[in-house]
Motif scaffolding. Structure first.
Motif, PDB file in Angstrom:
ATOM      1  N   THR A  39      21.901   6.759 -15.026  1.00 55.57           N
ATOM      2  CA  THR A  39      22.150   5.438 -15.618  1.00 55.57           C
ATOM      3  C   THR A  39      21.377   4.349 -14.876  1.00 55.57           C
ATOM      4  OG1 THR A  39      24.141   5.199 -14.282  1.00 55.57           O
ATOM      5  CG2 THR A  39      24.429   6.042 -16.510  1.00 55.57           C
ATOM      6  N   VAL A  89      29.987   5.596 -16.007  1.00 54.67           N
ATOM      7  CA  VAL A  89      29.005   4.688 -16.602  1.00 54.67           C
ATOM      8  C   VAL A  89      28.417   5.491 -17.759  1.00 54.67           C
ATOM      9  CG1 VAL A  89      26.910   3.325 -16.274  1.00 54.67           C
ATOM     10  CG2 VAL A  89      28.452   3.708 -14.334  1.00 54.67           C
ATOM     11  N   GLY A  96      26.192   5.233 -21.597  1.00 52.63           N
ATOM     12  CA  GLY A  96      25.451   4.369 -22.505  1.00 52.63           C
ATOM     13  C   GLY A  96      24.162   4.986 -22.995  1.00 52.63           C
ATOM     14  N   VAL A 118      22.149  -0.276 -23.076  1.00 47.01           N
ATOM     15  CA  VAL A 118      23.556  -0.658 -23.158  1.00 47.01           C
ATOM     16  C   VAL A 118      24.368   0.373 -22.389  1.00 47.01           C
ATOM     17  CG1 VAL A 118      25.528  -1.050 -24.680  1.00 47.01           C
ATOM     18  CG2 VAL A 118      23.246  -1.766 -25.418  1.00 47.01           C
ATOM     19  N   GLU A 119      25.252  -0.116 -21.518  1.00 50.04           N
ATOM     20  CA  GLU A 119      26.103   0.804 -20.752  1.00 50.04           C
ATOM     21  C   GLU A 119      27.493   0.215 -20.568  1.00 50.04           C
ATOM     22  OE1 GLU A 119      22.481   2.907 -18.165  1.00 50.04           O
ATOM     23  OE2 GLU A 119      23.905   1.641 -17.106  1.00 50.04           O
ATOM     24  N   HIS A 120      28.498   1.100 -20.590  1.00 48.70           N
ATOM     25  CA  HIS A 120      29.867   0.693 -20.281  1.00 48.70           C
ATOM     26  C   HIS A 120      30.224   1.205 -18.890  1.00 48.70           C
ATOM     27  CE1 HIS A 120      34.411   1.298 -20.567  1.00 48.70           C
ATOM     28  NE2 HIS A 120      34.212  -0.004 -20.519  1.00 48.70           N
ATOM     29  N   PHE A 161      33.187   1.720 -16.091  1.00 47.52           N
ATOM     30  CA  PHE A 161      34.637   1.787 -15.944  1.00 47.52           C
ATOM     31  C   PHE A 161      35.000   2.347 -14.581  1.00 47.52           C
ATOM     32  CE2 PHE A 161      38.607   4.191 -16.190  1.00 47.52           C
ATOM     33  CZ  PHE A 161      39.475   3.200 -16.617  1.00 47.52           C
ATOM     34  N   ASN A 179      35.650  -2.770 -15.561  1.00 42.41           N
ATOM     35  CA  ASN A 179      35.619  -2.576 -17.008  1.00 42.41           C
ATOM     36  C   ASN A 179      34.638  -3.593 -17.568  1.00 42.41           C
ATOM     37  OD1 ASN A 179      36.126  -1.784 -19.607  1.00 42.41           O
ATOM     38  ND2 ASN A 179      38.191  -2.670 -19.731  1.00 42.41           N
ATOM     39  N   ASP A 180      33.385  -3.249 -17.538  1.00 41.76           N
ATOM     40  CA  ASP A 180      32.316  -4.185 -17.867  1.00 41.76           C
ATOM     41  C   ASP A 180      31.309  -3.550 -18.824  1.00 41.76           C
ATOM     42  OD1 ASP A 180      33.379  -4.935 -15.115  1.00 41.76           O
ATOM     43  OD2 ASP A 180      32.099  -6.657 -15.502  1.00 41.76           O
ATOM     44  N   VAL A 181      30.576  -4.406 -19.506  1.00 43.67           N
ATOM     45  CA  VAL A 181      29.507  -3.920 -20.373  1.00 43.67           C
ATOM     46  C   VAL A 181      28.179  -4.498 -19.885  1.00 43.67           C
ATOM     47  CG1 VAL A 181      28.524  -3.984 -22.695  1.00 43.67           C
ATOM     48  CG2 VAL A 181      30.970  -3.590 -22.380  1.00 43.67           C
ATOM     49  N   ASP A 206      32.320  -8.933 -18.124  1.00 43.24           N
ATOM     50  CA  ASP A 206      33.635  -8.340 -17.941  1.00 43.24           C
ATOM     51  C   ASP A 206      34.308  -8.239 -19.309  1.00 43.24           C
ATOM     52  OD1 ASP A 206      36.247  -7.717 -17.227  1.00 43.24           O
ATOM     53  OD2 ASP A 206      36.135  -8.870 -15.369  1.00 43.24           O
ATOM     54  N   VAL A 207      34.823  -7.055 -19.649  1.00 46.47           N
ATOM     55  CA  VAL A 207      35.444  -6.862 -20.956  1.00 46.47           C
ATOM     56  C   VAL A 207      36.719  -7.690 -21.075  1.00 46.47           C
ATOM     57  CG1 VAL A 207      36.570  -5.154 -22.453  1.00 46.47           C
ATOM     58  CG2 VAL A 207      34.451  -4.575 -21.267  1.00 46.47           C
TER      59      VAL A 207
END
Lengths: 264, 443
Positions: free
Chosen positions: B149, B325, B327, B346-348, B350, B363-365, B388-389
């Motif tokens: 990632t 991570v 995406g 694009v990555e999430h 957690f 917890n971010d995108v 931040d989500v």
């Protein structure tokens, strides 16, 4: 007329090299047969190593250079494997590129980034993009397997005093930047000496000239100088090959992700 | 490099989660070297001097001149508005035995005018390598990278983060190691013995981009009785199967990521508990736990789309948690006549520890756009956002780089933190938006 005269011995040669019914074949069959014969004659070299100086020239004639080393492993029944190591420009020194090509399915490619010690699998969909900012696209430098194109023999003609076969070829792989390429194939060496590349709009984009051929291991012809001129942007790139070595004992182990990390 | 694919994606990240507290004057923070640096340098010099005479020692490397400016005045006394940094990293390499054996020495030095905590020396590599038919052996100090990632290198555990170099956490300290690699048809198996722990570097009290209170690296404590001398272990299997590149690893040892615990201190900076004074403030003390960590990294390369996943399960004295991570990276190749590539990332991110995580990306995108001009100068741009989500905190980053001639390179980097509230872990960075220029000479 003169060209046709010169082509006569070539036709005789083809008659020997190709099946007896060669005379009755269509231009498409003849084009394919030429590609197959080129492939057959260049088989069996095993592995090769060479050094490459790449000289980029812009419209104003300003130059910039890259120094690259390339090792290649011949793979029977599939595409070749190659490992490319960059020595300059200095900011990319130690970067390396591993390519495992395939005849019909997409190639596998990895890049090694020395700053992070990271091996990254990259997309091989980037066929038409410029290699190192040069006028060579990735697809110009990759292993030229017979299956990658459809062919059509156009004519035999003399080019710079050489007897050549002119064959048009159409990329069969995805993402090519070309509609067609016209290749001039030397009838003695069975090697390409010139290619005209036509872009997606079928306009003439680039001309490639391969010169200073020498024979190695008593059999394999390799060019010393390759020149690519882009007619649309006025830039050109020259490749100067040196230190060709054949049969150096490389194996598959020298073309995997571990080898990529320590290529330097 | 080609396509600007080497453009290291440096998403903006913040320093670890902090507790609020007052700021106090303390004596200068010394950078604690985890290995005996002077001995390492001596060993390197000896090794290279004794190296078999076949083939020369090859010298390369770079020198970087790095001014940095902050857009706002500092929040804490002693901090500066501007800083100037000089970094040098030569690399000596010697290969012998027909390339089957080699020695590598890469020292690193940074001098910084604004932060004593950033002025530091490190042996990035001092490595003997031997290549056999189906195995490889490395002994010394080295750098190992695991992962796929871009916004965070979650599973990359072997080396400690050299945080004072960059908040993006991509710079690492050299790690003492013995690494045996077995190469088989079913994949590559790496065994690591890691003697000697490296402590994470943190900005000093007078450095920007620091936590509040600041991290006092002299106050580090360890779960292991052996402290920095604990020998850690790791094993990793990796393989390329068709379109998939997969890695599975297990690590048992001292966590590279410390928990940061507030420690009451006296007015003169000594710990209040042991000196018996009335606490006049606090510092953050790093606590290094011993953890078991199992990780997976996976990339599926489908045409112009790269699907990426890094995930881990870790258990230690504080319990266990999951983190990931996940995406993709998609590239439109040749969007114009000159062959420019446009990439979307694009990555999430957690982290199962949520608000207790010692890093802010629970917890971010992340979303990023990369533009590679593929020109002769290798011009590259990367703009990224991490949001931040659950809250408003957002980190913005912009990076650009371009080669000048054969031996020079100029890079621009800017980061900004917006919408950061007082209770957010990134709050201490809210005045630390910066622009940095790096001019490097390669030799």
């Amino acid at each position: 007329m003169k060209a046709a005269m010169k082509a006569l011995p070539l036709i005789a040669l083809l008659a020997v090299a190709l099946p007896p019914d060669a005379g009755a074949e269509s231009p498409e069959e003849k084009g394919l047969a030429i590609a197959q014969e080129m492939d057959r004659r260049d088989r069996g070299w095993g592995d090769q190593r060479a050094k490459l100086a790449m000289i980029l020239r812009n419209r104003q004639g300003q130059e910039s250079r890259r120094a690259i080393r390339v090792s290649t492993l011949e793979v029977e029944g599939d595409g070749d494997r190659s490992l490319t190591v960059f020595d300059s420009p200095r900011d990319v020194k130690g970067s390396a590129f591993l390519s495992i090509t395939h005849a019909t399915k997409p190639d596998d490619q990895w890049l090694y980034l020395p700053a992070l010690k990271r091996v990254k699998r990259i997309s091989s969909a980037n066929k038409s993009g410029p290699f190192m900012g040069s006028e060579f696209a990735y697809e110009d430098l990759t292993s030229q397997e017979v299956e990658k194109y459809r062919y059509k023999w156009l004519r035999d003609e003399a080019l710079d005093g050489r007897k050549t076969m002119v064959v048009e070829r159409y990329p069969e792989y995805e993402h090519s930047g070309y509609t067609r390429q016209i290749a001039w194939i030397d009838g003695e060496m069975w090697q390409v000496v010139r290619i005209e590349f036509h872009d997606r709009k079928d306009a003439l984009l680039k001309t490639l000239t391969m010169k200073d051929y020498r024979q190695y291991a008593g059999r394999y012809w390799r060019p010393g100088l390759i020149h690519m001129v882009n007619h649309q942007n006025g830039k050109s790139t020259e490749l100067r090959w040196s230190d060709y070595r054949f049969g150096t004992g490389l194996g598959e182990r020298d073309f995997d992700r571990n080898a990529l990390k320590r290529a330097r | 490099m080609a396509n600007g694919r080497d453009a290291r994606v440096r998403a903006g990240r913040a320093v670890p989660r902090l507790k609020t507290g007052a700021c106090f004057r303390l004596r200068r923070v010394r950078v604690e070297p985890g290995v005996k640096q002077s001995r390492a340098v001596l060993a390197a010099a000896t090794l290279l001097a004794l190296a078999p005479s076949s083939g020369a020692v090859e010298l390369s490397g770079h020198l970087a001149f790095e001014p940095r400016g902050f857009t706002q005045s500092p929040a804490h006394p002693g901090q500066n508005r501007h800083g100037l940094s000089l970094a040098v990293q030569p690399e000596l390499h010697h290969a012998f035995d027909d390339g089957r054996q080699s020695l590598l020495f890469t020292p690193f030095l940074r001098l910084d005018t604004a932060d004593d905590g950033r002025t530091h020396f490190d042996v990035r590599e001092l490595l003997y390598q031997r290549v056999f038919e189906a195995s490889e052996l490395r002994i010394g100090i080295g750098r190992v990278f695991w992962g796929v990632t871009e916004s965070r290198h979650l599973v990359d555990v072997v080396n400690q983060t050299d945080l004072v170099e960059n908040v993006d956490r991509e710079d690492k300290l050299g790690q003492p190691l013995v690494n045996l690699t077995l190469i088989r048809d079913w994949g590559t198996l790496d065994f690591f013995v890691l003697p000697g722990f490296r402590e994470r570097t943190f900005p000093g009290r007078e450095g920007r981009l620091r936590s509040e209170p600041f991290v006092d690296t002299d106050r580090a404590t360890y779960e292991s009785g052996a402290g920095r001398q604990r020998v850690d272990h790791a094993v990793r299997w990796s393989h390329a199967i068709g379109d998939f590149d997969v890695g599975v690893a297990h690590f048992h040892g001292t966590s590279r990521e410390p928990r940061l615990r507030p420690l009451p201190v006296c007015a003169d900076g000594r710990p209040a508990l042991t000196s018996g004074c009335r606490p006049a403030g606090a510092v953050l003390a790093p606590r290094y736990d011993v953890v078991h960590r199992t990780s997976l990294d996976l990339q599926a390369t489908r045409d112009a789309m790269l699907w990426k996943l890094e995930a881990l399960h870790e258990s230690g004295p504080g319990g266990s948690y999951l983190a990931w991570v996940a995406g993709f990276e998609y590239t439109w190749f040749g969007i114009d006549e000159s062959g420019t590539d446009l990439g979307l990332l694009v990555e999430h991110l957690f982290d199962g520890r949520g608000g207790n995580a010692p890093q802010p990306l629970e917890n971010d995108v992340f979303a990023g756009v990369r533009l590679a001009l593929n020109d002769e100068a290798g011009t590259d741009f990367l703009a990224g956002v991490i949001a931040d989500v659950e809250g408003d905190a957002t980190t913005l980053s912009l990076e650009a780089s371009r080669r000048i001639g054969e031996r020079w390179k100029v890079e621009l980097e800017a980061r900004a933190w917006i919408g950061v509230e007082g209770d957010d872990p990134m709050f201490p960075l809210q005045r630390d938006d910066y622009v940095q220029l790096t001019l490097s000479r390669f030799f």
